[in-house]
Scaffold this active site. Structure first.
Site, PDB file in Angstrom:
ATOM      1  N   GLY A  89      16.629  21.074  71.452  1.00 59.80           N
ATOM      2  CA  GLY A  89      17.905  22.057  72.160  1.00 59.80           C
ATOM      3  C   GLY A  89      17.458  22.316  72.991  1.00 59.80           C
ATOM      4  O   GLY A  89      16.673  22.277  74.294  1.00 59.80           O
ATOM      5  N   SER A  90      18.145  23.777  73.228  1.00 58.28           N
ATOM      6  CA  SER A  90      17.522  24.832  75.094  1.00 58.28           C
ATOM      7  C   SER A  90      16.065  24.745  74.742  1.00 58.28           C
ATOM      8  O   SER A  90      15.660  25.344  73.537  1.00 58.28           O
ATOM      9  CB  SER A  90      18.952  25.647  74.525  1.00 58.28           C
ATOM     10  OG  SER A  90      18.293  26.441  73.841  1.00 58.28           O
ATOM     11  N   THR A  91      16.026  25.195  76.403  1.00 57.56           N
ATOM     12  CA  THR A  91      14.582  25.341  76.558  1.00 57.56           C
ATOM     13  C   THR A  91      14.268  27.478  76.115  1.00 57.56           C
ATOM     14  O   THR A  91      13.293  27.174  75.504  1.00 57.56           O
ATOM     15  CB  THR A  91      14.727  25.250  78.139  1.00 57.56           C
ATOM     16  OG1 THR A  91      14.101  24.367  78.257  1.00 57.56           O
ATOM     17  CG2 THR A  91      12.856  26.124  78.093  1.00 57.56           C
ATOM     18  N   GLU A  92      15.173  28.147  75.983  1.00 56.66           N
ATOM     19  CA  GLU A  92      15.401  29.377  75.527  1.00 56.66           C
ATOM     20  C   GLU A  92      15.192  29.342  73.412  1.00 56.66           C
ATOM     21  O   GLU A  92      14.005  30.581  73.488  1.00 56.66           O
ATOM     22  CB  GLU A  92      16.890  30.223  75.940  1.00 56.66           C
ATOM     23  CG  GLU A  92      16.404  31.610  75.506  1.00 56.66           C
ATOM     24  CD  GLU A  92      17.903  31.762  75.486  1.00 56.66           C
ATOM     25  OE1 GLU A  92      19.125  31.217  75.968  1.00 56.66           O
ATOM     26  OE2 GLU A  92      18.225  33.132  74.839  1.00 56.66           O
ATOM     27  N   LYS A 140      19.092  20.951  59.952  1.00 60.80           N
ATOM     28  CA  LYS A 140      19.656  21.251  60.232  1.00 60.80           C
ATOM     29  C   LYS A 140      21.301  20.554  61.856  1.00 60.80           C
ATOM     30  O   LYS A 140      19.918  21.109  62.351  1.00 60.80           O
ATOM     31  CB  LYS A 140      19.927  22.219  60.363  1.00 60.80           C
ATOM     32  CG  LYS A 140      20.864  23.347  60.300  1.00 60.80           C
ATOM     33  CD  LYS A 140      20.626  24.450  61.132  1.00 60.80           C
ATOM     34  CE  LYS A 140      20.581  24.784  62.803  1.00 60.80           C
ATOM     35  NZ  LYS A 140      22.387  24.901  62.688  1.00 60.80           N
ATOM     36  N   CYS A 158      20.185  16.080  77.925  1.00 63.31           N
ATOM     37  CA  CYS A 158      18.587  16.789  78.118  1.00 63.31           C
ATOM     38  C   CYS A 158      17.724  15.886  79.411  1.00 63.31           C
ATOM     39  O   CYS A 158      17.738  16.585  80.329  1.00 63.31           O
ATOM     40  CB  CYS A 158      17.695  16.607  77.169  1.00 63.31           C
ATOM     41  SG  CYS A 158      17.894  15.418  75.957  1.00 63.31           S
ATOM     42  N   GLY A 168      14.236  27.098  72.317  1.00 64.74           N
ATOM     43  CA  GLY A 168      12.362  25.699  72.104  1.00 64.74           C
ATOM     44  C   GLY A 168      11.763  27.539  72.271  1.00 64.74           C
ATOM     45  O   GLY A 168      10.170  27.730  70.900  1.00 64.74           O
ATOM     46  N   GLU A 180      20.009  23.935  84.132  1.00 68.46           N
ATOM     47  CA  GLU A 180      20.403  22.969  83.442  1.00 68.46           C
ATOM     48  C   GLU A 180      21.874  23.879  83.280  1.00 68.46           C
ATOM     49  O   GLU A 180      22.787  24.575  82.759  1.00 68.46           O
ATOM     50  CB  GLU A 180      19.846  22.938  81.948  1.00 68.46           C
ATOM     51  CG  GLU A 180      20.571  21.389  81.365  1.00 68.46           C
ATOM     52  CD  GLU A 180      19.668  21.117  80.340  1.00 68.46           C
ATOM     53  OE1 GLU A 180      19.338  22.417  79.297  1.00 68.46           O
ATOM     54  OE2 GLU A 180      19.053  19.816  79.895  1.00 68.46           O
ATOM     55  N   GLU A 219      11.777  19.422  72.214  1.00 69.44           N
ATOM     56  CA  GLU A 219      12.586  18.297  73.220  1.00 69.44           C
ATOM     57  C   GLU A 219      13.384  19.032  73.695  1.00 69.44           C
ATOM     58  O   GLU A 219      14.328  19.512  72.907  1.00 69.44           O
ATOM     59  CB  GLU A 219      13.102  16.927  73.106  1.00 69.44           C
ATOM     60  CG  GLU A 219      13.307  15.810  73.496  1.00 69.44           C
ATOM     61  CD  GLU A 219      14.618  15.951  73.825  1.00 69.44           C
ATOM     62  OE1 GLU A 219      14.808  16.613  75.065  1.00 69.44           O
ATOM     63  OE2 GLU A 219      15.131  15.174  74.136  1.00 69.44           O
TER      64      GLU A 219
HETATM   65  P1  NDP Z   1      20.646  25.719  71.038  1.00 68.19           P
HETATM   66  O1  NDP Z   1      18.794  25.262  71.240  1.00 68.19           O
HETATM   67  O2  NDP Z   1      21.122  26.759  70.512  1.00 68.19           O
HETATM   68  O3  NDP Z   1      20.536  24.666  69.763  1.00 68.19           O
HETATM   69  C1  NDP Z   1      20.011  23.355  69.299  1.00 68.19           C
HETATM   70  C2  NDP Z   1      19.973  23.395  67.726  1.00 68.19           C
HETATM   71  O4  NDP Z   1      18.828  25.016  67.359  1.00 68.19           O
HETATM   72  C3  NDP Z   1      21.176  23.893  66.953  1.00 68.19           C
HETATM   73  O5  NDP Z   1      21.363  23.011  65.905  1.00 68.19           O
HETATM   74  C4  NDP Z   1      20.646  25.256  66.917  1.00 68.19           C
HETATM   75  O6  NDP Z   1      22.117  25.489  66.362  1.00 68.19           O
HETATM   76  C5  NDP Z   1      19.330  25.371  66.525  1.00 68.19           C
HETATM   77  N1  NDP Z   1      19.449  26.807  66.734  1.00 68.19           N
HETATM   78  C6  NDP Z   1      20.098  27.771  67.814  1.00 68.19           C
HETATM   79  N2  NDP Z   1      19.390  28.894  67.313  1.00 68.19           N
HETATM   80  C7  NDP Z   1      18.234  29.012  66.659  1.00 68.19           C
HETATM   81  C8  NDP Z   1      17.301  29.596  66.418  1.00 68.19           C
HETATM   82  N3  NDP Z   1      17.286  31.238  66.540  1.00 68.19           N
HETATM   83  N4  NDP Z   1      16.249  29.382  65.635  1.00 68.19           N
HETATM   84  C9  NDP Z   1      16.255  27.986  64.922  1.00 68.19           C
HETATM   85  N5  NDP Z   1      17.472  27.449  65.375  1.00 68.19           N
HETATM   86  C10 NDP Z   1      18.318  27.732  66.044  1.00 68.19           C
HETATM   87  O7  NDP Z   1      21.266  25.180  71.748  1.00 68.19           O
HETATM   88  P2  NDP Z   1      22.839  25.627  72.585  1.00 68.19           P
HETATM   89  O8  NDP Z   1      23.807  24.884  71.462  1.00 68.19           O
HETATM   90  O9  NDP Z   1      23.753  26.461  72.496  1.00 68.19           O
HETATM   91  O10 NDP Z   1      23.090  25.532  73.180  1.00 68.19           O
HETATM   92  C11 NDP Z   1      22.818  26.112  74.525  1.00 68.19           C
HETATM   93  C12 NDP Z   1      22.174  25.285  75.500  1.00 68.19           C
HETATM   94  O11 NDP Z   1      20.733  25.055  75.359  1.00 68.19           O
HETATM   95  C13 NDP Z   1      23.230  24.085  76.764  1.00 68.19           C
HETATM   96  O12 NDP Z   1      23.938  24.301  77.377  1.00 68.19           O
HETATM   97  C14 NDP Z   1      22.500  23.399  77.122  1.00 68.19           C
HETATM   98  O13 NDP Z   1      22.289  23.888  78.567  1.00 68.19           O
HETATM   99  C15 NDP Z   1      20.805  22.884  76.337  1.00 68.19           C
HETATM  100  N6  NDP Z   1      20.801  22.148  75.495  1.00 68.19           N
HETATM  101  C16 NDP Z   1      19.889  21.068  75.531  1.00 68.19           C
HETATM  102  C17 NDP Z   1      19.845  20.479  74.193  1.00 68.19           C
HETATM  103  C18 NDP Z   1      18.880  18.936  75.152  1.00 68.19           C
HETATM  104  O14 NDP Z   1      19.166  18.345  74.288  1.00 68.19           O
HETATM  105  N7  NDP Z   1      17.541  19.585  75.900  1.00 68.19           N
HETATM  106  C19 NDP Z   1      20.810  19.756  73.907  1.00 68.19           C
HETATM  107  C20 NDP Z   1      21.623  21.314  72.882  1.00 68.19           C
HETATM  108  C21 NDP Z   1      21.503  22.693  74.092  1.00 68.19           C
HETATM  109  P3  NDP Z   1      23.710  25.852  66.190  1.00 68.19           P
HETATM  110  O15 NDP Z   1      24.305  24.422  66.163  1.00 68.19           O
HETATM  111  O16 NDP Z   1      24.681  26.571  65.344  1.00 68.19           O
HETATM  112  O17 NDP Z   1      23.381  26.742  67.914  1.00 68.19           O
END
Ligand code: NDP
Length: 497
Positions: free
Chosen positions: A247-250, A195, A303, A252, A400, A269
């Site tokens: 993606g985000s720690t939250e 996804k 990140c 994760g 972050e 990650e």
């Molecule tokens: P997210 O963690 O929400 O997104 C990462 C991926 O997870 C996207 O494909 C997202 O879909 C998907 N996702 C969102 N919610 C869920 C869930 N409940 N279960 C499974 N998958 C999910 O990051 P955001 O894009 O919202 O960014 C928010 C913050 O996260 C940024 O401001 C940044 O600080 C941090 N971030 C960190 C990254 C890293 O590499 N460490 C990368 C991206 C963001 P969708 O895109 O539709 O939300």
């Protein structure tokens, strides 16, 4: 053309450098009006859709699928079928052929992919062209090389594929994150449901065309687009054996809670707040380039970005002055212009988050510097920003920001640098600038970070494992380590096909 300064007799130099636009042509890529999900080697009509836009102009680029539970289910069934009926039993050298093919096609079509990546994500074309695409192809080449050598990588352990991998990727390096996830999974004999992030689905969808061109058997890679709900459906699906998430720690943490006790494997990650530490014996001009690359590369949507700069007190003033001067030469604007250094912020939501954290820095008492630059009227933009007078407790030093915003702090001794640098819930990366090799090793041993760069920053290589400590996640991607999450060994449980 800039006006020439003719007051000196020799070597006239322009009074101020202006750049003529050098836009990359969009014609090289054909974007369809509408994309479906890619399931079992076919485009499957979705029940819902949304528009994906260009963050630099806010123009709609295409309509894509909002994947539902049923769409995710169909993709997992297709992946399971492909796993059971051929792919997992294929010899390593046969799997390698497909991976090599994908790598070569990515190289051949790299301009097309780079333009699309910059259009949909907002990153400067010189980065998508020179970093994202070459590295994505390199990951497929690298893991193609491992596909028939797994027995040698893990001797006497009988490595076997795990099954169906659910992979969820972010928007900062859309195609590169796809490559980081898909290449090792396929090399190990797994099948995939991926996804992409909601805001950047287009290169993953173009990648489906590469899969067809490479004749990859149907169902080995399935792509379902959508927002977080689609990601959650993938995490929850009983037919998935492993989740790989960036993606985000939250999010994760939420995924980890959801998977506890299910037996599904997980690698995370997550975020970071990297320390970039500059000692007084370092080459200052070189360090300034490293600092700039560390935080303004990809608009700071990285990140492992070097978002906390620690400067030894004795060089604080000259370094900050050089840094500010360097910022005035960064060109912010059209991502498709080959001169652009800092492109568009990925989304309105991310821009809002950056603005609010920057405002918190001002409110808490830090001193803000932004070079004079004219930002385009349409689209999402944020000027490169440096904060000085930052206390460790400020939100801009703790959280972050994921934008082009640097917080500068100081230290006196190496011990103090280590203590301050490690004072974060994250632990993804760090940088050390010094001319002393012994100090580099001393620092690297003490930094609680998965990657420590010395006299450089943001260097990536498929042979090198990447991943975090603490709230930056667990598991490694890249290198031989990156194979392990996709393999099961003698003595471990196996999800049979
Ligand atoms: P997210 O963690 O929400 O997104 C990462 C991926 O997870 C996207 O494909 C997202 O879909 C998907 N996702 C969102 N919610 C869920 C869930 N409940 N279960 C499974 N998958 C999910 O990051 P955001 O894009 O919202 O960014 C928010 C913050 O996260 C940024 O401001 C940044 O600080 C941090 N971030 C960190 C990254 C890293 O590499 N460490 C990368 C991206 C963001 P969708 O895109 O539709 O939300």
């Amino acid at each position: 053309m800039a006006e020439l300064d003719r007051t000196q007799q020799h070597a006239p130099a322009p009074k101020d450098w202006t750049y003529a636009p050098a836009p990359e042509s969009r014609d090289v890529v054909r974007i369809a009006e509408r994309y479906s999900n890619f399931v079992g080697g076919e485009w499957v009509e979705p029940s819902g859709t949304y528009a994906t836009i260009s963050p630099s102009s806010e123009e709609p680029l295409a309509t894509v699928a909002q994947g539902t539970d049923a769409d995710v289910d169909a993709a997992v069934v297709a992946a399971r079928d492909a796993f059971a009926n051929g792919w997992s039993e294929l010899s390593g050298s046969e799997r390698a052929k497909y991976l090599f093919r994908i790598a070569r096609i990515l190289q051949e079509r790299s301009r097309e992919f780079a333009v699309l990546e910059s259009l949909n994500g907002g990153k400067p074309i010189k980065e998508s062209r020179d970093v994202d695409l070459p590295l994505a192809a390199a990951h497929f080449f690298y893991y193609a090389g491992w596909a028939d050598k797994l027995e040698y990588a893990f001797p006497n352990r009988r490595p076997r594929p795990v099954g169906v991998a659910g992979q969820i990727i972010p928007w900062n390096f859309p195609l590169l994150m796809l490559a980081w996830k898909v290449a090792p999974a396929l090399a190990c004999g797994n099948t995939v449901v991926l996804k992409p992030a909601e805001t950047t689905p287009l290169t993953a969808l173009l990648f489906c065309d590469v899969l067809r061109q490479a004749d990859l058997p149907a169902g080995v890679v399935n792509i379902v687009t959508g927002d977080g709900r689609t990601g959650a459906a993938l995490v929850e699906h009983d037919g998935v054996d492993k989740i790989a998430f960036t993606g985000s720690t939250e999010v994760g943490k939420a995924i980890q809670r959801r998977l506890a006790g299910t037996g599904k494997r997980l690698t995370l990650e997550l975020g970071g707040k990297a320390a970039n530490i500059v000692f007084d014996d370092s080459a200052l001009d070189q360090a300034v380039e490293g600092i700039v690359n560390g935080i303004y590369f990809n608009q700071g949507h990285v990140c492992c970005a070097g978002s906390r700069l620690f400067v030894q007190e004795s060089i604080y003033e000259p370094l900050v002055e050089k840094l500010k001067r360097r910022l005035t030469t960064l060109r912010v604007g059209d991502p498709l212009d080959k001169n652009t250094d800092v492109g568009a912020i990925n989304s309105a939501m991310q821009l809002e988050k950056i603005r609010s954290l920057v405002q918190s820095g001002v409110d808490e008492g830090a001193e803000i510097y932004q070079p004079p630059c004219r930002l385009p009227e349409k689209g999402y933009w944020f000027a490169p920003t440096v904060f000085t007078n930052v206390a460790q407790s400020y939100r801009i030093a703790q959280e972050e920001i994921f934008g082009p915003v640097l917080s500068v702090l100081t230290f006196r001794t190496p011990d103090e640098a280590v203590e301050k640098a490690n004072n974060t819930p994250y632990g993804l990366s760090a940088g050390v600038w010094t001319e002393k090799g012994s100090r580099i090793l001393w620092m690297a041993q003490r930094m609680r970070a998965g990657v420590v760069w010395a006299n450089t920053f943001n260097r990536f290589d498929p042979t090198s494992p990447f991943g975090g400590y603490k709230e930056s996640g667990f598991g490694r991607e890249g290198g031989r380590h990156g194979l392990e999450p996709y393999l099961t060994f003698d003595g471990e449980g196996r999800h049979d096909a």
